[in-house]
Enzyme design. Structure first.
Site, PDB file in Angstrom:
ATOM      1  CE1 TYR A   1      -3.189   2.967   0.792  1.00 23.11           C
ATOM      2  CE2 TYR A   1      -2.642   2.734   3.123  1.00 23.11           C
ATOM      3  CZ  TYR A   1      -3.299   3.405   2.105  1.00 23.11           C
ATOM      4  OH  TYR A   1      -4.063   4.502   2.404  1.00 23.11           O
TER       5      TYR A   1
ATOM      6  CB  SER B   1       3.645 -12.324   1.813  1.00 25.33           C
ATOM      7  OG  SER B   1       4.169 -11.095   2.282  1.00 25.33           O
ATOM      8  CG  ASN B   2      -0.812  -7.915   2.754  1.00 21.82           C
ATOM      9  OD1 ASN B   2      -1.856  -8.567   2.582  1.00 21.82           O
ATOM     10  ND2 ASN B   2      -0.815  -6.737   3.362  1.00 21.82           N
TER      11      ASN B   2
ATOM     12  CB  SER C   1       4.180   2.049  13.435  1.00 27.79           C
ATOM     13  OG  SER C   1       2.879   2.181  13.956  1.00 27.79           O
TER      14      SER C   1
ATOM     15  CE1 TYR D   1       3.539  -3.692  12.134  1.00 24.14           C
ATOM     16  CE2 TYR D   1       2.309  -2.193  13.578  1.00 24.14           C
ATOM     17  CZ  TYR D   1       3.016  -2.433  12.404  1.00 24.14           C
ATOM     18  OH  TYR D   1       3.210  -1.401  11.517  1.00 24.14           O
TER      19      TYR D   1
ATOM     20  CE  LYS E   1       6.594  -1.700  11.469  1.00 27.23           C
ATOM     21  NZ  LYS E   1       7.286  -1.825  10.191  1.00 27.23           N
TER      22      LYS E   1
ATOM     23  CG  ASN F   1      -6.273  -0.885   9.883  1.00 29.42           C
ATOM     24  OD1 ASN F   1      -5.645  -1.682   9.204  1.00 29.42           O
ATOM     25  ND2 ASN F   1      -5.890  -0.558  11.105  1.00 29.42           N
TER      26      ASN F   1
ATOM     27  N   GLY G   1      -6.944  -2.579  23.818  1.00 32.68           N
ATOM     28  CA  GLY G   1      -5.663  -2.009  23.391  1.00 32.68           C
ATOM     29  C   GLY G   1      -5.774  -0.661  22.704  1.00 32.68           C
TER      30      GLY G   1
HETATM   31  P1  NAD Z   1       1.543  -3.739   2.952  1.00 30.74           P
HETATM   32  O1  NAD Z   1       1.284  -5.078   3.562  1.00 30.74           O
HETATM   33  O2  NAD Z   1       0.564  -3.219   1.970  1.00 30.74           O
HETATM   34  O3  NAD Z   1       2.993  -3.709   2.283  1.00 30.74           O
HETATM   35  C1  NAD Z   1       4.072  -4.475   2.763  1.00 30.74           C
HETATM   36  C2  NAD Z   1       4.667  -5.197   1.570  1.00 30.74           C
HETATM   37  O4  NAD Z   1       5.788  -5.953   2.015  1.00 30.74           O
HETATM   38  C3  NAD Z   1       3.707  -6.166   0.908  1.00 30.74           C
HETATM   39  O5  NAD Z   1       3.676  -5.923  -0.498  1.00 30.74           O
HETATM   40  C4  NAD Z   1       4.280  -7.550   1.222  1.00 30.74           C
HETATM   41  O6  NAD Z   1       4.019  -8.473   0.185  1.00 30.74           O
HETATM   42  C5  NAD Z   1       5.742  -7.228   1.389  1.00 30.74           C
HETATM   43  N1  NAD Z   1       6.475  -8.163   2.260  1.00 30.74           N
HETATM   44  C6  NAD Z   1       6.129  -8.614   3.484  1.00 30.74           C
HETATM   45  N2  NAD Z   1       7.084  -9.449   3.949  1.00 30.74           N
HETATM   46  C7  NAD Z   1       8.054  -9.511   3.000  1.00 30.74           C
HETATM   47  C8  NAD Z   1       9.281 -10.211   2.895  1.00 30.74           C
HETATM   48  N3  NAD Z   1       9.696 -11.053   3.852  1.00 30.74           N
HETATM   49  N4  NAD Z   1      10.028 -10.029   1.796  1.00 30.74           N
HETATM   50  C9  NAD Z   1       9.627  -9.206   0.790  1.00 30.74           C
HETATM   51  N5  NAD Z   1       8.453  -8.531   0.833  1.00 30.74           N
HETATM   52  C10 NAD Z   1       7.675  -8.685   1.930  1.00 30.74           C
HETATM   53  O7  NAD Z   1       1.724  -2.704   4.153  1.00 30.74           O
HETATM   54  P2  NAD Z   1       1.784  -1.102   4.138  1.00 30.74           P
HETATM   55  O8  NAD Z   1       0.529  -0.599   4.741  1.00 30.74           O
HETATM   56  O9  NAD Z   1       2.202  -0.621   2.817  1.00 30.74           O
HETATM   57  O10 NAD Z   1       2.932  -0.890   5.206  1.00 30.74           O
HETATM   58  C11 NAD Z   1       4.280  -0.726   4.815  1.00 30.74           C
HETATM   59  C12 NAD Z   1       5.145  -0.616   6.059  1.00 30.74           C
HETATM   60  O11 NAD Z   1       4.675   0.485   6.838  1.00 30.74           O
HETATM   61  C13 NAD Z   1       5.091  -1.841   6.959  1.00 30.74           C
HETATM   62  O12 NAD Z   1       6.380  -2.073   7.485  1.00 30.74           O
HETATM   63  C14 NAD Z   1       4.143  -1.437   8.066  1.00 30.74           C
HETATM   64  O13 NAD Z   1       4.411  -2.090   9.267  1.00 30.74           O
HETATM   65  C15 NAD Z   1       4.426   0.068   8.162  1.00 30.74           C
HETATM   66  N6  NAD Z   1       3.287   0.829   8.712  1.00 30.74           N
HETATM   67  C16 NAD Z   1       2.061   0.733   8.109  1.00 30.74           C
HETATM   68  C17 NAD Z   1       0.995   1.438   8.647  1.00 30.74           C
HETATM   69  C18 NAD Z   1      -0.394   1.335   8.018  1.00 30.74           C
HETATM   70  O14 NAD Z   1      -1.361   1.686   8.695  1.00 30.74           O
HETATM   71  N7  NAD Z   1      -0.549   0.908   6.782  1.00 30.74           N
HETATM   72  C19 NAD Z   1       1.174   2.247   9.778  1.00 30.74           C
HETATM   73  C20 NAD Z   1       2.439   2.323  10.346  1.00 30.74           C
HETATM   74  C21 NAD Z   1       3.496   1.598   9.796  1.00 30.74           C
HETATM   75  N1  UDP Z   2     -12.480   1.497  14.690  1.00 27.08           N
HETATM   76  C1  UDP Z   2     -13.832   1.220  14.798  1.00 27.08           C
HETATM   77  N2  UDP Z   2     -14.366   0.199  14.064  1.00 27.08           N
HETATM   78  C2  UDP Z   2     -13.618  -0.558  13.204  1.00 27.08           C
HETATM   79  C3  UDP Z   2     -12.227  -0.262  13.088  1.00 27.08           C
HETATM   80  C4  UDP Z   2     -11.696   0.759  13.856  1.00 27.08           C
HETATM   81  O1  UDP Z   2     -14.534   1.881  15.546  1.00 27.08           O
HETATM   82  O2  UDP Z   2     -14.157  -1.484  12.569  1.00 27.08           O
HETATM   83  C5  UDP Z   2     -11.884   2.588  15.454  1.00 27.08           C
HETATM   84  C6  UDP Z   2     -10.793   2.142  16.401  1.00 27.08           C
HETATM   85  O3  UDP Z   2     -11.335   1.865  17.670  1.00 27.08           O
HETATM   86  C7  UDP Z   2      -9.868   3.356  16.436  1.00 27.08           C
HETATM   87  C8  UDP Z   2     -10.065   4.021  15.078  1.00 27.08           C
HETATM   88  O4  UDP Z   2     -11.275   3.480  14.547  1.00 27.08           O
HETATM   89  O5  UDP Z   2     -10.323   4.246  17.391  1.00 27.08           O
HETATM   90  C9  UDP Z   2      -8.916   3.754  14.127  1.00 27.08           C
HETATM   91  O6  UDP Z   2      -8.694   2.361  14.088  1.00 27.08           O
HETATM   92  P1  UDP Z   2      -7.652   1.702  13.100  1.00 27.08           P
HETATM   93  O7  UDP Z   2      -7.652   0.227  13.370  1.00 27.08           O
HETATM   94  O8  UDP Z   2      -7.950   2.138  11.706  1.00 27.08           O
HETATM   95  O9  UDP Z   2      -6.263   2.371  13.508  1.00 27.08           O
HETATM   96  P2  UDP Z   2      -5.411   2.265  14.877  1.00 27.08           P
HETATM   97  O10 UDP Z   2      -6.243   1.612  15.919  1.00 27.08           O
HETATM   98  O11 UDP Z   2      -4.230   1.475  14.491  1.00 27.08           O
HETATM   99  O12 UDP Z   2      -5.073   3.670  15.215  1.00 27.08           O
END
Ligand code: NAD
Ligand code: UDP
Length: 335
Positions: free
Chosen positions: A11, A34-35, A124, A148, A152, A198, A293
């Site tokens: 993403y 994988s995702n 994160s 998770y 980080k 989410n 949490g």
């Molecule tokens: P995502 O799952 O869409 O992207 C992660 C990508 O990494 C995927 O395409 C997956 O196939 C690939 N991947 C996973 N394990 C792998 C491996 N062993 N080797 C090669 N590729 C691998 O996630 P995202 O939302 O794009 O998040 C990207 C990064 O940002 C992650 O590290 C995540 O923890 C961090 N992050 C995301 C969020 C969020 O809300 N999306 C918030 C904070 C931090």
């Molecule tokens: N939330 C909710 N219903 C859902 C998913 C999330 O009410 O189905 C709420 C959750 O309690 C939080 C906010 O929306 O207050 C954002 O949640 P999200 O999982 O997107 O992000 P994070 O908890 O990681 O900040």
């Protein structure tokens, strides 16, 4: 020289690939899918009108990583690859520690061997754990509240130790708040498998008619309307933040943590109303019990990002919702 983007088909990675290409950077993408799917990379190429090498490599596979560094001239790495689902990490801690921590260690070791010492890492806001001091500054005490988050925090610690041992490293630890939205083309967005955890992916599925209603997790928090407050940030702003971080580390050594958020907090009800306005739909919802949490209020102090990276988010919640719905509306079958 090129920027290696691990998790480039994911993403945030895919939006960052597009942003870097548009700004004239050369990139190499790596993913084990994988995702995500290779089709995302095809769409990045289409949007940007540029080609780049893609490696279907698992970062745990050291030889595979070495092959990339042998073949490509890598200046810096933007490291997104990893697992990211909090609930899954509680059920499968070994898989999370292995993929995120062991995978990152493998990557950092290969980088060192090839003299590549510039790194932007996806951390994160979860590293602020149970702290109640919103807005969160980068010097807020850190803690992990699930496996998770622990991965980080561990990777941040590893990178701070690495810099202490070898101060020529240039490391940016980017602590994202809540990335949402999609590319304005409608071609890139978040594609969670199964039932989303989410808020915005869940709302999108309700809007598509694939889920019946949103369950709001608690309306008895000490917030203006009783629902939790979060700092939602447009994924394109986040992508621009990575470019700013890359430019920063080109000029500076260090291992600096920087928040990437907007500095604005919105409640679940405010987020829901904004999505309804953007889509013109009514989203059925039901208030249910708190989710274990969840913190009541989380939003970023953005002072350091502005001062250090010269970056701040420019897109508001309405634009985030518009692009979220454009993607979900257009790509209903894919989601
Ligand atoms: P995502 O799952 O869409 O992207 C992660 C990508 O990494 C995927 O395409 C997956 O196939 C690939 N991947 C996973 N394990 C792998 C491996 N062993 N080797 C090669 N590729 C691998 O996630 P995202 O939302 O794009 O998040 C990207 C990064 O940002 C992650 O590290 C995540 O923890 C961090 N992050 C995301 C969020 C969020 O809300 N999306 C918030 C904070 C931090
Ligand atoms: N939330 C909710 N219903 C859902 C998913 C999330 O009410 O189905 C709420 C959750 O309690 C939080 C906010 O929306 O207050 C954002 O949640 P999200 O999982 O997107 O992000 P994070 O908890 O990681 O900040």
């Amino acid at each position: 020289m090129s920027i290696l983007i691990t998790g480039g088909a994911g993403y945030i990675g895919s939006h960052t690939c597009a942003e870097l290409l548009n700004s004239g950077e050369d990139i190499v993408a790596l993913d084990n899918f994988s995702n995500s799917s290779p089709d995302v990379i095809r769409r990045v190429k289409e949007i940007s009108g540029r080609d780049f090498p893609l490696y279907a490599v698992d970062m745990l596979h050291e030889q595979g990583l070495r092959r990339v560094f042998e073949r490509e001239d890598i200046e810096a790495v933007i490291h997104f690859a990893g697992y990211k689902a909090v609930g899954e990490s509680v059920r499968m801690p070994l898989e999370y520690y292995n993929n995120n921590v062991a995978g990152s260690l493998t990557l950092f070791g290969v980088m060192r061997d090839y003299g590549c010492k510039k790194l932007v890492f996806s951390s994160s806001a979860t590293v602020y754990g149970h702290s109640k001091e919103a807005p969160f500054r980068e010097d807020t005490p850190l803690s992990a509240i699930n496996p998770y988050g622990a991965t980080k925090l561990m990777i941040e610690d590893i990178l701070r130790d690495l810099y202490t041992s070898a101060p020529e490293w240039r490391i940016s630890l980017l602590r994202y708040f809540n990335p949402i939205g999609a590319h304005p083309s409608g071609e890139l967005g978040e594609e969670p498998s199964g039932i989303p955890n989410n808020l915005f992916p869940y709302i999108s599925r309700v809007a598509q008619g694939k889920l019946e209603r949103l369950y709001v997790f608690g309306d008895d928090y000490e917030t203006p309307d009783g629902t939790c407050v979060r700092d939602y940030i447009h994924v394109c702003d986040l992508a621009e933040g990575h470019l700013a971080a890359l430019r920063h580390i080109r000029g500076n050594t260090g291992a600096e943590a920087v928040n990437l958020g907007t500095g604005n907090g919105y409640s679940v009800f405010e987020a829901l109303r904004a999505f309804e306005n953007a889509s013109g739909l009514t989203i059925p919802y039901e208030v249910t019990v708190r989710r274990q949490g969840d913190s009541a209020v989380m939003y970023a102090d953005t002072t350091k990002a502005k001062a250090l990276l010269g970056w701040s988010a420019s897109r508001g919640l309405d634009e985030m919702c518009r692009d979220q719905w454009k993607y979900a509306g257009r790509n209903g079958d894919r989601l």
